[in-house]
Structures are given as structure tokens and as C-alpha cells.
Design a protein around this motif. Structure first.
Motif, mmCIF file in Angstrom:
data_model
loop_
_atom_site.group_PDB
_atom_site.id
_atom_site.type_symbol
_atom_site.label_atom_id
_atom_site.label_comp_id
_atom_site.label_asym_id
_atom_site.label_seq_id
_atom_site.Cartn_x
_atom_site.Cartn_y
_atom_site.Cartn_z
ATOM 1 N N THR A 175 0.834 -1.202 0.000
ATOM 2 C CA THR A 175 0.000 0.000 0.000
ATOM 3 C C THR A 175 0.870 1.254 0.000
ATOM 4 O OG1 THR A 175 -1.752 -1.178 1.210
ATOM 5 C CG2 THR A 175 -1.838 1.234 1.221
ATOM 6 N N TYR A 176 1.868 1.281 0.857
ATOM 7 C CA TYR A 176 2.781 2.430 0.920
ATOM 8 C C TYR A 176 3.702 2.477 -0.298
ATOM 9 C CZ TYR A 176 1.728 3.857 5.739
ATOM 10 O OH TYR A 176 1.119 4.345 6.869
ATOM 11 N N ASP A 177 4.089 1.306 -0.760
ATOM 12 C CA ASP A 177 5.149 1.201 -1.751
ATOM 13 C C ASP A 177 4.667 1.397 -3.177
ATOM 14 O OD1 ASP A 177 7.790 0.690 -2.511
ATOM 15 O OD2 ASP A 177 7.402 -1.424 -2.813
ATOM 16 N N ALA A 178 3.452 0.946 -3.463
ATOM 17 C CA ALA A 178 3.076 0.850 -4.868
ATOM 18 C C ALA A 178 1.658 1.298 -5.208
ATOM 19 C CB ALA A 178 3.244 -0.606 -5.327
ATOM 20 N N TYR A 179 0.842 1.660 -4.234
ATOM 21 C CA TYR A 179 -0.557 1.904 -4.564
ATOM 22 C C TYR A 179 -1.113 3.221 -4.017
ATOM 23 C CZ TYR A 179 -5.412 0.834 -5.667
ATOM 24 O OH TYR A 179 -6.677 0.867 -6.187
ATOM 25 N N GLY A 180 -0.971 3.431 -2.714
ATOM 26 C CA GLY A 180 -1.589 4.602 -2.102
ATOM 27 C C GLY A 180 -0.956 5.918 -2.558
ATOM 28 N N THR A 181 -1.788 6.965 -2.670
ATOM 29 C CA THR A 181 -1.243 8.297 -2.944
ATOM 30 C C THR A 181 -0.607 8.830 -1.664
ATOM 31 O OG1 THR A 181 -3.245 9.498 -2.297
ATOM 32 C CG2 THR A 181 -3.118 8.699 -4.587
ATOM 33 N N LYS A 243 7.977 7.955 5.935
ATOM 34 C CA LYS A 243 9.186 8.733 5.645
ATOM 35 C C LYS A 243 9.706 8.399 4.248
ATOM 36 C CE LYS A 243 12.080 9.876 8.830
ATOM 37 N NZ LYS A 243 13.120 9.899 9.900
ATOM 38 N N GLU A 244 9.673 7.114 3.892
ATOM 39 C CA GLU A 244 10.092 6.726 2.540
ATOM 40 C C GLU A 244 9.182 7.355 1.492
ATOM 41 O OE1 GLU A 244 12.233 2.365 3.138
ATOM 42 O OE2 GLU A 244 10.173 2.454 2.398
ATOM 43 N N SER A 245 7.881 7.396 1.774
ATOM 44 C CA SER A 245 6.946 8.026 0.842
ATOM 45 C C SER A 245 7.240 9.521 0.706
ATOM 46 C CB SER A 245 5.509 7.811 1.318
ATOM 47 O OG SER A 245 4.589 8.417 0.443
ATOM 48 N N ASP A 246 7.581 10.167 1.819
ATOM 49 C CA ASP A 246 7.952 11.587 1.778
ATOM 50 C C ASP A 246 9.195 11.799 0.915
ATOM 51 O OD1 ASP A 246 5.857 12.269 3.453
ATOM 52 O OD2 ASP A 246 7.079 12.222 5.276
ATOM 53 N N TRP A 247 10.179 10.915 1.071
ATOM 54 C CA TRP A 247 11.405 11.019 0.264
ATOM 55 C C TRP A 247 11.083 10.885 -1.226
ATOM 56 C CZ3 TRP A 247 14.698 7.120 3.603
ATOM 57 C CH2 TRP A 247 15.151 7.783 4.765
ATOM 58 N N LEU A 248 10.256 9.886 -1.550
ATOM 59 C CA LEU A 248 9.891 9.659 -2.947
ATOM 60 C C LEU A 248 9.114 10.843 -3.502
ATOM 61 C CD1 LEU A 248 9.801 7.742 -5.376
ATOM 62 C CD2 LEU A 248 7.687 6.774 -4.430
ATOM 63 N N ASN A 249 8.189 11.355 -2.714
ATOM 64 C CA ASN A 249 7.361 12.480 -3.146
ATOM 65 C C ASN A 249 8.201 13.729 -3.395
ATOM 66 O OD1 ASN A 249 4.605 13.481 -3.595
ATOM 67 N ND2 ASN A 249 4.978 14.782 -1.802
ATOM 68 N N ALA A 250 9.269 13.890 -2.610
ATOM 69 C CA ALA A 250 10.131 15.065 -2.737
ATOM 70 C C ALA A 250 11.298 14.834 -3.708
ATOM 71 C CB ALA A 250 10.681 15.450 -1.367
ATOM 72 N N GLY A 251 11.430 13.595 -4.228
ATOM 73 C CA GLY A 251 12.550 13.277 -5.101
ATOM 74 C C GLY A 251 13.881 13.317 -4.380
ATOM 75 N N TYR A 252 13.863 12.946 -3.100
ATOM 76 C CA TYR A 252 15.046 13.070 -2.235
ATOM 77 C C TYR A 252 15.759 11.730 -2.088
ATOM 78 C CZ TYR A 252 17.644 13.735 2.170
ATOM 79 O OH TYR A 252 18.624 13.788 3.135
ATOM 80 N N ILE A 253 17.074 11.734 -2.264
ATOM 81 C CA ILE A 253 17.890 10.548 -2.022
ATOM 82 C C ILE A 253 18.746 10.824 -0.790
ATOM 83 C CG2 ILE A 253 19.687 9.013 -2.922
ATOM 84 C CD1 ILE A 253 18.749 9.628 -5.721
#
Length: 415
Positions: A175-181, A243-253
Motif C-alpha cells: 500500500t505504501y510502496d506501490a498503490y496509495g497516494t 518517511k520513505e513516501s515523503d522522500w519519494l514524493n520530494a525526489g530526495y535521495i
């Protein structure tokens, strides 16, 4: 060793069993144990060169299995199943001991079969696969992880609950990784933080199914499951997913250290071992034991690091293609300016160091009970079995995984 401090060349052909024993012992090494480092290289090289010419079939199988996965990294139930056959073909075996080993394995296998049958029926009634088609349905693989953590017959109640916990974690992860907004995930994270059915209406319909089943699993459990032990691990896990979703949303590595601090939580070791502990027995469910785990016992942190590193390597290329959150591989490449292959080498060194930390804890962390440490070790062994060949055997099981599950849960041993 010879007078010059080198391993004796005469050992190359004269003592294969001794080489094998030294090889297994070298996997118990801690940091800065140079002799055992040399022993691993020496024995691995010699055993690999001797293997094709071994005429003793039983010894040949032992060497093959050891080079594939040493005892220290083997799930005990898996090791037992394989070694019974090896032992049977050793001429000096004890017939009575062998018969008892077979009976013991088959009796416990029957317990596990009955459990899996019951849990499977109840899970199918929920129809999660159709209600949440985006999520992986790995029920039997989930049960394998649980018998890897707590195999003994007296923990039947624990396995029934934890199999559902593992499967639900797989669904939550997807859900966090591949589906939910991102906005939906914020709602789910807040709901799990509150752990209260009153927040159900704040969730989108598909998330209500996830949240309701999470609540149901723990509501069905007996009162022996301490509230803090059962819910805090979920709150920490979903916060780390967020937190991982926040990183992905912000394009942060992130930097490697920042990533790994979060990754040892998303690796789920803390969730599984904490729930295992509080589901075992009141005798084990002490405040001190739970605090050791929830506050980051090194064995559990190291097992989590092993999981995240090995999982990230196995899934790296697939995740890159689908726009997944940065993995430890991506973080390492960016931070140190190296190639993918160079990053793999360094990350595998991190895995090796984490194993050394686990070994050190078993020798020196005397105030922590053995069974608490063992839960972390069991998790690390499960990880090596699942990701040890560089392939994610949980997400995409291959024939070897199905063969292993059949040996443990379907095929009895002929007596």
C-alpha cells in the motif's frame, strides 16, 4: 597453522571434514578476528577446489550445502530436514537416533500442517486477494517466516496470529510502496498512530479494509499480548514507511546513514520479533525484554540491516524501472560516486559486518536472555534463505522456494 603463521598446505587433501568444520567455525567470527578471516578464505578456496573430486557422496553433499549456506545462516528447521538425509547416508550413523529424528520431524510437521490449514481457510474467507488485488498474496511464504522464528509446538497460538501479521504487513508495505497516494498514506499513518476504530471513516474505502483487518488481528488475540508491545511496533513501522513516501514524493535521495536508520525499521525485524516475544508466554513478556527489542537491541538492528541490504540488492533493477523510493544501492552510488557493481560489493561488506555484530552480541550481551537474542538471529537466517542468492524469493518465488516449502510442510520423511 605452520610456523610461519599460514594454514598448512597438507590440509588441502588430508582432512576434508576438518576443513569443513573450520569453514563453519569461521562464520562465527567477530570484528578484527583476522585468523578467522583468513580461515574463511582458506577453507572456501580449498573446499571449492576439492568438491568436484570428492568420492564420498555424503561428504560431497555436506560440502555443497555448506558452501551454499553455512550452518550459522541456515534456518534450523531447514537444516534439520536436509541433514537427516545426509546423516542417514553416513555409515557410522546411530539407527535409533536417526529414527527419533525422523519421528520428531514428522510429528512437528503434522502440527504445522494443521495450523496452516486452519489459518489458510480463515484467510481465504476474508477474500483479501480480490478486495486488494494490488497486494502480494504470499500466505504460505508468510507461514514459513513464522516457523523460522518460532518452530516449537507450544507456540501454535503465536504462529496462528503472526502469520496473519506477516501477510498484513506485506499488504501494508505494498500500500505504501506501490498503490496509495501520498495524501492517502498520511491518513493511514495517522490512523495507525491512533489505533482506534473511530478514525475508520477518515480513510478511503480500500484502506478501511486494511485498517479493519489490522485491528481484528489483535482484537482476536488473547490478553497476554501486551498492548504496548503489539501496537508500538506497527506505529514505528508505518511512520518509517511514511518517511520513505515523503522522500519519494520530494525526489530526495538520503545519505546512507540516514537511509539505514530508517531502513532497519522498514525491514520489519522489530515488528516480527517484538510480536513473537509478546506472543510466547508471560514468562518471556517482561518489560525489560520488550524494551530491549523496541529500543533497538543490536541483534535486531543488525538483522534488520541484513534484510534491507540484501533485499535492496535483489530488487534494485526492478525497483529502478518502476520509480521506487531510493534504495541503499541508489544512496551509496550518489553519496560515493561509484558504479552499481562497486556499490553491491560495499553493501555486501555491510551485511558481513552486521553478521559479526550478531555474533558479538551472543558472546558479550549477557544481560539479555538467550531467547531474545535468538529471535534476531532467526530473522537474519530467514533473510539469508530468502535473499541469499540475489533473488527476492518472497516477491517472486522460484522453483527452489517451492521445493523448500514442500520439504518442510508437505513431504514427510520415510521412516
Amino acid at each position: 597453522m605452520d610456523p610461519n603463521g599460514n594454514f598448512k598446505e597438507t590440509l588441502i587433501n588430508d582432512d576434508v571434514q576438518g576443513l569443513l568444520s573450520l569453514y563453519e567455525a569461521s562464520h562465527m567470527r567477530m570484528h578484527d578476528e583476522e585468523i578467522l578471516e583468513e580461515a574463511l578464505i582458506f577453507t572456501t578456496t580449498r573446499l571449492e577446489s576439492l568438491l568436484p573430486n570428492l568420492t564420498n557422496n555424503s561428504l560431497k553433499i555436506q560440502v555443497t550445502e555448506a558452501l551454499s549456506q553455512p550452518i550459522r545462516k541456515t534456518v534450523p528447521r531447514v537444516g534439520a530436514r536436509k541433514y537427516i538425509h545426509i546423516y542417514e547416508n553416513i555409515k557410522s550413523h546411530n539407527d535409533l537416533l536417526l529414527k527419533f529424528a525422523k519421528l520428531d520431524f514428522n510429528m512437528l510437521q503434522k502440527v504445522h500442517q494443521d495450523e496452516l490449514n486452519e489459518i489458510s481457510r480463515r484467510w481465504k474467507d476474508l477474500d483479501i486477494a480480490n478486495k486488494l488485488p494490488y497486494a502480494k498474496d504470499r500466505f504460505v511464504e508468510s507461514y514459513f517466516w513464522i516457523i523460522g522464528l518460532s518452530v516449537e509446538p507450544q507456540y501454535s497460538r503465536l504462529r496462528r496470529m503472526l502469520t496473519k501479521v506477516v501477510n498484513m504487513n506485506s499488504i501494508v508495505d505494498d500500500t505504501y510502496d506501490a498503490y496509495g497516494t501520498h495524501d492517502e498514506l498520511v491518513l493511514l499513518t495517522n490512523a495507525i498512530e491512533r489505533w482506534d476504530i473511530s478514525v475508520m471513516d477518515s480513510l478511503p474505502p480500500y484502506m478501511r479494509i486494511v485498517y479493519q483487518e489490522l485491528l481484528n488481528i489483535y482484537n482476536e488475540a488473547e490478553e497476554v499480548l501486551a498492548k504496548e508491545g503489539k501496537t508500538n511496533s506497527w506505529k514505528k513501522l508505518t511512520a518509517a514507511y511514511m518517511k520513505e513516501s515523503d522522500w519519494l514524493n520530494a525526489g530526495y535521495i538520503p545519505k546512507c546513514d540516514e537511509y539505514m536508520k530508517n531502513a532497519v525499521i522498514t525491514a520489519t525485524c522489530m515488528l516480527y520479533v517484538t510480536n513473537s516475544l509478546v506472543g510466547m508466554d508471560k514468562l518471556y513478556m517482561t518489560k525489560e525484554n520488550i524494551e530491549w527489542l523496541t529500543n533497538g537491541l543490536l541483534v535486531a538492528r543488525s538483522a534488520g540491516a541484513i534484510c534491507r541490504c540484501m533485499d535492496d540488492i535483489s530488487d534494485h533493477e526492478v525497483n529502478q524501472q518502476r520509480g521506487h523510493v531510493a534504495s541503499i544501492v541508489d544512496c551509496y552510488i550518489k553519496e560515493y560516486g561509484v558504479s552499481k557493481e562497486e556499490a553491491y560489493v560495499e553493501i555486501r561488506k555491510m551485511v558481513t559486518n552486521a553478521w559479526k555484530d550478531i555474533n558479538k552480541e551472543f558472546l558479550f550481551h549477557k544481560e539479555v536472555p538467550f531467547f531474545v537474542l535468538e529471535l534476531g538471529l532467526n530473522f537474519a537466517q530467514l533473510v539469508d534463505t530468502t535473499f541469499g542468492d540475489g533473488h527476492d524469493e518472497y516477491t517472486s518465488p522460484k522453483s527452489e522456494t517451492k521445493k523448500l516449502l514442500s520439504l518442510l510442510l508437505v513431504q514427510s520423511i520415510n521412516i
